[in-house]
Scaffold this active site. Structure first.
Site, PDB file in Angstrom:
ATOM      1  N   PHE A   1       8.553  -0.396   9.497  1.00 23.64           N
ATOM      2  CA  PHE A   1       8.586  -0.102   8.068  1.00 23.64           C
ATOM      3  C   PHE A   1       8.519  -1.339   7.185  1.00 23.64           C
ATOM      4  CE2 PHE A   1      11.240   3.865   9.201  1.00 23.64           C
ATOM      5  CZ  PHE A   1      10.079   4.556   9.499  1.00 23.64           C
ATOM      6  N   HIS A   2       7.835  -1.147   6.067  1.00 27.48           N
ATOM      7  CA  HIS A   2       7.806  -2.141   4.982  1.00 27.48           C
ATOM      8  C   HIS A   2       8.051  -1.360   3.684  1.00 27.48           C
ATOM      9  CE1 HIS A   2       3.830  -0.556   4.152  1.00 27.48           C
ATOM     10  NE2 HIS A   2       3.394  -0.906   5.350  1.00 27.48           N
TER      11      HIS A   2
ATOM     12  N   GLY B   1       6.241  -0.355   1.379  1.00 28.55           N
ATOM     13  CA  GLY B   1       5.264   0.716   1.122  1.00 28.55           C
ATOM     14  C   GLY B   1       5.714   2.013   1.770  1.00 28.55           C
ATOM     15  N   HIS B   2       6.152   1.939   3.036  1.00 27.49           N
ATOM     16  CA  HIS B   2       6.674   3.133   3.716  1.00 27.49           C
ATOM     17  C   HIS B   2       7.892   3.675   2.957  1.00 27.49           C
ATOM     18  CE1 HIS B   2       4.897   1.143   7.479  1.00 27.49           C
ATOM     19  NE2 HIS B   2       4.302   2.314   7.458  1.00 27.49           N
TER      20      HIS B   2
ATOM     21  N   SER C   1       1.139  -3.939   4.805  1.00 25.36           N
ATOM     22  CA  SER C   1       0.640  -3.255   5.996  1.00 25.36           C
ATOM     23  C   SER C   1       1.462  -3.755   7.176  1.00 25.36           C
ATOM     24  CB  SER C   1      -0.831  -3.619   6.215  1.00 25.36           C
ATOM     25  OG  SER C   1      -1.212  -3.327   7.547  1.00 25.36           O
TER      26      SER C   1
HETATM   27  P1  AMP Z   1       1.259   3.687   8.872  1.00 25.60           P
HETATM   28  O1  AMP Z   1       2.627   3.548   9.444  1.00 25.60           O
HETATM   29  O2  AMP Z   1       0.555   2.400   8.656  1.00 25.60           O
HETATM   30  O3  AMP Z   1       0.426   4.728   9.598  1.00 25.60           O
HETATM   31  O4  AMP Z   1       1.452   4.273   7.413  1.00 25.60           O
HETATM   32  C1  AMP Z   1       2.245   5.412   7.168  1.00 25.60           C
HETATM   33  C2  AMP Z   1       2.021   5.840   5.744  1.00 25.60           C
HETATM   34  O5  AMP Z   1       2.368   4.765   4.866  1.00 25.60           O
HETATM   35  C3  AMP Z   1       0.548   6.188   5.446  1.00 25.60           C
HETATM   36  O6  AMP Z   1       0.514   7.340   4.596  1.00 25.60           O
HETATM   37  C4  AMP Z   1       0.063   4.962   4.720  1.00 25.60           C
HETATM   38  O7  AMP Z   1      -0.995   5.227   3.819  1.00 25.60           O
HETATM   39  C5  AMP Z   1       1.309   4.547   3.977  1.00 25.60           C
HETATM   40  N1  AMP Z   1       1.237   3.134   3.604  1.00 25.60           N
HETATM   41  C6  AMP Z   1       0.947   2.080   4.412  1.00 25.60           C
HETATM   42  N2  AMP Z   1       0.914   0.932   3.699  1.00 25.60           N
HETATM   43  C7  AMP Z   1       1.178   1.271   2.412  1.00 25.60           C
HETATM   44  C8  AMP Z   1       1.278   0.545   1.192  1.00 25.60           C
HETATM   45  N3  AMP Z   1       1.096  -0.775   1.138  1.00 25.60           N
HETATM   46  N4  AMP Z   1       1.557   1.223   0.065  1.00 25.60           N
HETATM   47  C9  AMP Z   1       1.741   2.575   0.083  1.00 25.60           C
HETATM   48  N5  AMP Z   1       1.663   3.323   1.199  1.00 25.60           N
HETATM   49  C10 AMP Z   1       1.378   2.682   2.353  1.00 25.60           C
END
Ligand code: AMP
Length: 285
Positions: free
Chosen positions: A33-34, A36-37, A185
């Protein structure tokens, strides 16, 4: 906060909550997690009575030679962050329960997955829509929250939900960026300090596109050539694509007369990053 590892247990849990008239919000993730998550989780918290976050590094959305094995994972840290953000359940199904040896079914959204990332990652979106469809039938959310960072993924999921009459409201959330503009990311972890600096060319190029657009430029060719020249000037960057597409069909367009997305993918060193901005003529009125 509870961590649930089994599909059956997750289904029992969701059935019980729904039986009590509660709504469930789901945030599907691959973990690590970051902020954004966490912004998606906060939205999920606002939307549903109950918040489920899935953590599943989904093998079927990675192509051969991609980073499935190396994808960053840190369950303990994720659990702590999720708990602090008010998550009720972390759902982490094992791969062999999601895809037993006799597994045969996939969900393929045909049109909107062809362009952009679909060109260099031909099996990617089939893996994404299949796993998200499975998560929807396991968790049975009323709301599911996704980031606009993965713009094509969001469009494909909206299409799937509409085509298959899945009763869930899809909520898109804005891209969360570092202070200097780099989109957050999980893969940013791979960047060396030099690559981290180089990666800023992506945001810089998008800001230049926005500036040209605000000044009245509507020819995609003109905007794209400026964007590409900014990225190409960065030695560590290698462009996969830079395109301007209609926001709904994701087809390339030549002249911006409707709402469009400028989407790009580039390798910074060995790390493939994506980013995008919306260019909408009605924002300039
Ligand atoms: P992931 O774990 O990379 O598959 O991402 C999980 C969810 O978090 C997906 O809906 C992504 O679009 C969203 N996500 C990833 N990076 C960001 C970000 N920088 N800002 C907003 N949502 C994000």
């Amino acid at each position: 906060m509870q961590t649930i590892n089994s599909i059956k247990e997750m289904q029992t849990f969701s059935n019980r909550e729904m039986g009590e008239g509660k709504t469930i919000a789901l945030v599907p993730t691959m973990g690590f997690f970051h902020p954004g998550h966490l912004s998606l989780m906060e939205e999920g918290r606002r939307r549903g009575d109950f918040l489920v976050v899935s953590i599943f590094v989904n093998p079927t959305q990675f192509g051969a030679g991609e980073d499935y094995e190396d994808y960053p994972r840190d369950m303990e840290r994720d659990q702590k962050l999720a708990e602090e953000t008010g998550v009720d359940v972390i759902f982490t199904p094992p791969v062999d329960e999601m895809y037993p040896s006799d597994y045969q079914t996939c969900v393929n959204v045909e049109e909107v997955t062809r362009n952009l990332c679909g060109i260099s990652r031909p099996a990617h979106f089939r893996g994404v829509t299949t796993v998200v469809c499975k998560l929807f039938s396991i968790v049975k959310p009323s709301f599911a929250i996704f980031g606009e960072k993965d713009f094509q993924q969001l469009v494909a999921i909206r299409q799937m939900v509409s085509d298959l009459n899945i009763d869930v409201k899809i909520v898109g959330m804005p891209i969360y960026r570092e202070e200097d503009g780099l989109a957050l990311s999980s893969r940013n972890k791979y960047l060396t300090p030099d690559e981290r600096k180089a990666a800023l060319c992506l945001f810089r190029s998008l800001m230049r596109a926005k500036e040209l657009f605000r000044q009245g430029e509507r020819k995609t060719e003109e905007i794209l050539s400026e964007v590409m020249s900014i990225i190409k000037a960065e030695q560590l960057a290698e462009i996969d694509y830079v395109k301007i597409c209609d926001v709904k069909t994701l087809k390339d367009i030549e002249q911006i007369n409707q709402e469009t997305v400028l989407a790009l993918a580039a390798k910074i060193g060995k790390t493939r990053l994506i980013d995008n901005i919306i260019l909408n003529p009605s924002d300039c009125i």
